[in-house]
Design a protein around this motif. Sequence first.
Motif, PDB file in Angstrom:
ATOM      1  N   TYR A  81       0.835  -1.208   0.000  1.00  0.00           N
ATOM      2  CA  TYR A  81       0.000   0.000   0.000  1.00  0.00           C
ATOM      3  C   TYR A  81       0.869   1.257   0.000  1.00  0.00           C
ATOM      4  O   TYR A  81       0.584   2.212  -0.718  1.00  0.00           O
ATOM      5  CB  TYR A  81      -0.920   0.018   1.222  1.00  0.00           C
ATOM      6  CG  TYR A  81      -2.089  -0.918   1.161  1.00  0.00           C
ATOM      7  CD1 TYR A  81      -3.331  -0.460   0.724  1.00  0.00           C
ATOM      8  CD2 TYR A  81      -1.980  -2.240   1.555  1.00  0.00           C
ATOM      9  CE1 TYR A  81      -4.436  -1.310   0.693  1.00  0.00           C
ATOM     10  CE2 TYR A  81      -3.074  -3.102   1.524  1.00  0.00           C
ATOM     11  CZ  TYR A  81      -4.291  -2.630   1.090  1.00  0.00           C
ATOM     12  OH  TYR A  81      -5.375  -3.467   1.058  1.00  0.00           O
ATOM     13  N   ALA A  82       1.918   1.262   0.811  1.00  0.00           N
ATOM     14  CA  ALA A  82       2.835   2.412   0.835  1.00  0.00           C
ATOM     15  C   ALA A  82       3.526   2.563  -0.515  1.00  0.00           C
ATOM     16  O   ALA A  82       3.673   3.676  -1.030  1.00  0.00           O
ATOM     17  CB  ALA A  82       3.863   2.251   1.960  1.00  0.00           C
ATOM     18  N   LEU A  83       3.930   1.444  -1.094  1.00  0.00           N
ATOM     19  CA  LEU A  83       4.541   1.486  -2.420  1.00  0.00           C
ATOM     20  C   LEU A  83       3.545   2.001  -3.455  1.00  0.00           C
ATOM     21  O   LEU A  83       3.904   2.769  -4.351  1.00  0.00           O
ATOM     22  CB  LEU A  83       5.044   0.094  -2.812  1.00  0.00           C
ATOM     23  CG  LEU A  83       6.175  -0.482  -1.969  1.00  0.00           C
ATOM     24  CD1 LEU A  83       6.418  -1.945  -2.330  1.00  0.00           C
ATOM     25  CD2 LEU A  83       7.443   0.334  -2.120  1.00  0.00           C
ATOM     26  N   GLY A  84       2.284   1.576  -3.334  1.00  0.00           N
ATOM     27  CA  GLY A  84       1.252   2.025  -4.260  1.00  0.00           C
ATOM     28  C   GLY A  84       1.001   3.518  -4.176  1.00  0.00           C
ATOM     29  O   GLY A  84       0.843   4.197  -5.197  1.00  0.00           O
ATOM     30  N   LEU A  85       0.963   4.048  -2.962  1.00  0.00           N
ATOM     31  CA  LEU A  85       0.782   5.493  -2.795  1.00  0.00           C
ATOM     32  C   LEU A  85       1.992   6.257  -3.316  1.00  0.00           C
ATOM     33  O   LEU A  85       1.841   7.328  -3.925  1.00  0.00           O
ATOM     34  CB  LEU A  85       0.511   5.831  -1.331  1.00  0.00           C
ATOM     35  CG  LEU A  85      -0.894   5.488  -0.849  1.00  0.00           C
ATOM     36  CD1 LEU A  85      -0.964   5.541   0.675  1.00  0.00           C
ATOM     37  CD2 LEU A  85      -1.919   6.436  -1.462  1.00  0.00           C
TER      38      LEU A  85
END
Length: 149
Positions: free
Chosen positions: A134-138
Amino acid sequence: MTLPLIAVLNGPNLNMLGLRQPEVYGSATLDDVEQLCAETAEGLGLAIDFRQTNSEGELISWVQECRGRASGIVINPAGLSHTSISLMDALLSAELPVVEVHISNIHRREQFRHHSYISKIATGVLCGFGTHGYALGLTAMARILEGGL
């Protein structure tokens, strides 16, 4: 200054994170994921609208609401990835960048999980990085909005 809004949308059964198959999905809860997303977004200068539903229709309605409201969508469609042409169509009609996130590596799992309708229309796909995806996606979404990807 208004921060770009990113919808972080979660599909069926993700409310069971931390309880359901921790050997596959880890011990983090959905509240932990929301906190991670909030902290990541703040560092990137983004605002988020974090939601989870077990209903395909509700998820589709949320995607439709993003058109003209959000700057992008980070989505973990969960099992709907493999079955929902309607969700794929809604994401297409939103006309926004889409980053698809999966906690597990769907390509190392059962054969039916290897195909995702959402991957066909997503700007990018992250799978197998646990909830850190999720952090990578953001982070990827921030780069997309800056024109860097």
